[in-house]
Design a protein around this motif. Sequence first.
Motif, PDB file in Angstrom:
ATOM      1  N   CYS A 161       0.829  -1.209   0.000  1.00 46.21           N
ATOM      2  CA  CYS A 161       0.000   0.000   0.000  1.00 46.21           C
ATOM      3  C   CYS A 161       0.864   1.260   0.000  1.00 46.21           C
ATOM      4  N   LEU A 164       0.246   7.481   3.657  1.00 44.68           N
ATOM      5  CA  LEU A 164      -0.179   8.879   3.759  1.00 44.68           C
ATOM      6  C   LEU A 164       0.525   9.514   4.954  1.00 44.68           C
ATOM      7  N   TYR A 188       2.931   9.717   0.365  1.00 35.96           N
ATOM      8  CA  TYR A 188       2.258  10.909  -0.140  1.00 35.96           C
ATOM      9  C   TYR A 188       2.114  11.937   0.977  1.00 35.96           C
ATOM     10  N   ASN A 189       2.313  13.193   0.621  1.00 33.82           N
ATOM     11  CA  ASN A 189       2.056  14.290   1.555  1.00 33.82           C
ATOM     12  C   ASN A 189       0.548  14.496   1.674  1.00 33.82           C
ATOM     13  N   VAL A 222      -4.439   0.861   1.354  1.00 35.11           N
ATOM     14  CA  VAL A 222      -4.982   1.787   0.353  1.00 35.11           C
ATOM     15  C   VAL A 222      -3.873   2.248  -0.573  1.00 35.11           C
ATOM     16  N   ARG A 223      -4.266   2.507  -1.784  1.00 33.12           N
ATOM     17  CA  ARG A 223      -3.357   3.090  -2.756  1.00 33.12           C
ATOM     18  C   ARG A 223      -3.999   4.323  -3.367  1.00 33.12           C
ATOM     19  N   ILE A 224      -3.184   5.319  -3.606  1.00 33.61           N
ATOM     20  CA  ILE A 224      -3.630   6.474  -4.374  1.00 33.61           C
ATOM     21  C   ILE A 224      -3.526   6.080  -5.843  1.00 33.61           C
ATOM     22  N   CYS A 225      -4.613   6.298  -6.584  1.00 39.31           N
ATOM     23  CA  CYS A 225      -4.558   5.841  -7.974  1.00 39.31           C
ATOM     24  C   CYS A 225      -4.822   6.976  -8.948  1.00 39.31           C
ATOM     25  N   PRO A 226      -4.123   6.954 -10.055  1.00 40.50           N
ATOM     26  CA  PRO A 226      -4.293   7.949 -11.104  1.00 40.50           C
ATOM     27  C   PRO A 226      -5.525   7.648 -11.943  1.00 40.50           C
ATOM     28  N   PRO A 227      -5.874   8.533 -12.874  1.00 42.01           N
ATOM     29  CA  PRO A 227      -7.108   8.364 -13.645  1.00 42.01           C
ATOM     30  C   PRO A 227      -7.237   7.039 -14.382  1.00 42.01           C
ATOM     31  N   ASP A 228      -6.119   6.414 -14.740  1.00 47.54           N
ATOM     32  CA  ASP A 228      -6.297   5.138 -15.440  1.00 47.54           C
ATOM     33  C   ASP A 228      -6.470   3.975 -14.469  1.00 47.54           C
ATOM     34  N   GLY A 229      -6.423   4.278 -13.198  1.00 48.66           N
ATOM     35  CA  GLY A 229      -6.779   3.268 -12.200  1.00 48.66           C
ATOM     36  C   GLY A 229      -5.672   2.307 -11.828  1.00 48.66           C
TER      37      GLY A 229
ATOM     38  N   ARG B 157     -12.681   6.861 -20.078  1.00 50.26           N
ATOM     39  CA  ARG B 157     -11.964   6.063 -19.077  1.00 50.26           C
ATOM     40  C   ARG B 157     -12.941   5.416 -18.109  1.00 50.26           C
ATOM     41  N   ASN B 160     -11.604   5.448 -11.903  1.00 52.60           N
ATOM     42  CA  ASN B 160     -10.264   4.999 -11.519  1.00 52.60           C
ATOM     43  C   ASN B 160     -10.140   4.499 -10.093  1.00 52.60           C
ATOM     44  N   GLU B 214       3.673  17.178  -6.720  1.00 50.73           N
ATOM     45  CA  GLU B 214       4.396  15.967  -6.321  1.00 50.73           C
ATOM     46  C   GLU B 214       3.844  14.720  -7.011  1.00 50.73           C
ATOM     47  N   PHE B 217      -0.090  12.884 -11.714  1.00 50.86           N
ATOM     48  CA  PHE B 217      -1.399  12.768 -12.355  1.00 50.86           C
ATOM     49  C   PHE B 217      -2.372  13.662 -11.595  1.00 50.86           C
ATOM     50  N   GLY B 221      -7.613   9.081  -6.999  1.00 50.32           N
ATOM     51  CA  GLY B 221      -8.631   8.397  -6.206  1.00 50.32           C
ATOM     52  C   GLY B 221      -7.933   7.455  -5.244  1.00 50.32           C
ATOM     53  N   VAL B 222      -8.720   6.682  -4.505  1.00 54.07           N
ATOM     54  CA  VAL B 222      -8.104   5.654  -3.654  1.00 54.07           C
ATOM     55  C   VAL B 222      -8.611   4.286  -4.058  1.00 54.07           C
ATOM     56  N   ARG B 223      -7.749   3.325  -3.897  1.00 50.99           N
ATOM     57  CA  ARG B 223      -8.131   1.936  -4.111  1.00 50.99           C
ATOM     58  C   ARG B 223      -7.767   1.131  -2.883  1.00 50.99           C
ATOM     59  N   ILE B 224      -8.624   0.186  -2.549  1.00 50.62           N
ATOM     60  CA  ILE B 224      -8.297  -0.787  -1.517  1.00 50.62           C
ATOM     61  C   ILE B 224      -7.442  -1.843  -2.195  1.00 50.62           C
ATOM     62  N   CYS B 225      -6.295  -2.158  -1.598  1.00 51.81           N
ATOM     63  CA  CYS B 225      -5.419  -3.112  -2.277  1.00 51.81           C
ATOM     64  C   CYS B 225      -5.117  -4.316  -1.400  1.00 51.81           C
TER      65      CYS B 225
END
Lengths: 230, 230
Positions: A161, A164, A188-189, A222-229, B157, B160, B214, B217, B221-225
């Motif tokens: 993950c 934050l 991530y900040n 949790v992961r921060i994800c960009p628009p392409d997911g 798209r 995400n 920083e 993109f 969003g956030v994803r549960i991983c």
Amino acid sequence: MNDSTNKVAIIGGTGPQGKGLALRLALAGVSVVLGSRDPAKAEETAKALVTLLAEKDCQADITGLSMEDATKAAEDLVILSVPYSGHDATLTALAPLLVGKTLVDIVVPLAPGNPKAVVMPAAGSVTESAQLLLGDEIPVIGALHNVSAVTLNDLSRAINCDILVCGNDLEAKKRVMALIEKMGTKAYNAGLAESARCVEALTPILIRLNISKEVPFSHAGVRICPPDGH
Amino acid sequence: MNDSTNKVAIIGGTGPQGKGLALRLALAGVSVVLGSRDPAKAEETAKALVTLLAEKDCQADITGLSMEDATKAAEDLVILSVPYSGHDATLTALAPLLVGKTLVDIVVPLAPGNPKAVVMPAAGSVTESAQLLLGDEIPVIGALHNVSAVTLNDLSRAINCDILVCGNDLEAKKRVMALIEKMGTKAYNAGLAESARCVEALTPILIRLNISKEVPFSHAGVRICPPDGH
């Protein structure tokens, strides 16, 4: 390989979270000192972790001391990894030794008897509570709340993950983010200390998902994800 | 294709978030009615969205009405997508019409003039505030706080991110999760309404990341991983 000029202390370092962090940091070449109320236990744990990493051809620099001596030994970053019930008392005892250093607070105020809920302190979050307790001269950075101890201790996998990181001192936050990224994950900040109200409260949501049967995996992060997911 | 026996209302449906949700839901075959203080604007917006989807060979069922008539037209789920400043007044006006239905509250209490912070209502979160205002007979489910309007409106798209869903009524929560998953994304049960204190507060953290340089993109969003990180 070891960077002993930048020794990191982990207070509560003999618990599952502390041990996992020690392993990941030592693997990345960081010198680690575990601090425990029981210095003998800290030393014993440190030796066990060094042995474990030696099997992976890693010459780890992990030592064990009392909480006070471990705090003194830290070059800058002191990670606080104790149960919430002991958070304020531990910090109060260590406060004089933290002058000139940075506290990395990873404590989540889980509700007693219910890990699927938090009971936030009056200050809003544990991170803010620690900052109030220590005063503005000692930066407090909240981080590593959402990564499970099991994940940290399972060296067969990368950390799953993102992390934050929040706090009011930007320079201290950057140093903490740099340390975290040595473990091969992305930091991530997440903004000022008040963001900890969100970040700390994410943990019981993840614990709920882990406990529930709705999710096809445990130890969610949790992961921060960009628009392409991805 | 359209499931008109399960019409969903979007109150504040002419704003960017509302329009994006209407597009995604209509694409999934859900009948949507937009509610606005200006019924003519709602009707005009609905027609524009239908035209846009017709170009994608989708026979969308989107109509526009007043907020009151849209609420009445909803079979069960009424999505509230208004600026926080109008949240309580809108709900107070619609409360009698919501009896027997479920409110899906997607409102985030962003700080006035500062989208990188929240100012939480006294109840703890907007979702809890809405539940207090409506009383226990009308279930309030918090959801869709963390998906950006730009993401929703960009039909080139997939969405995400995952959607964290919270609320005190499990059956209502399951219906909302099922609706969300029709849009091709994953909904997670994030627990009771008080989890909204965390989920709503994630939005300004994501906005901060989007604004900062920083992150490589925008519209994070956030994803549960799971443990393998994917």
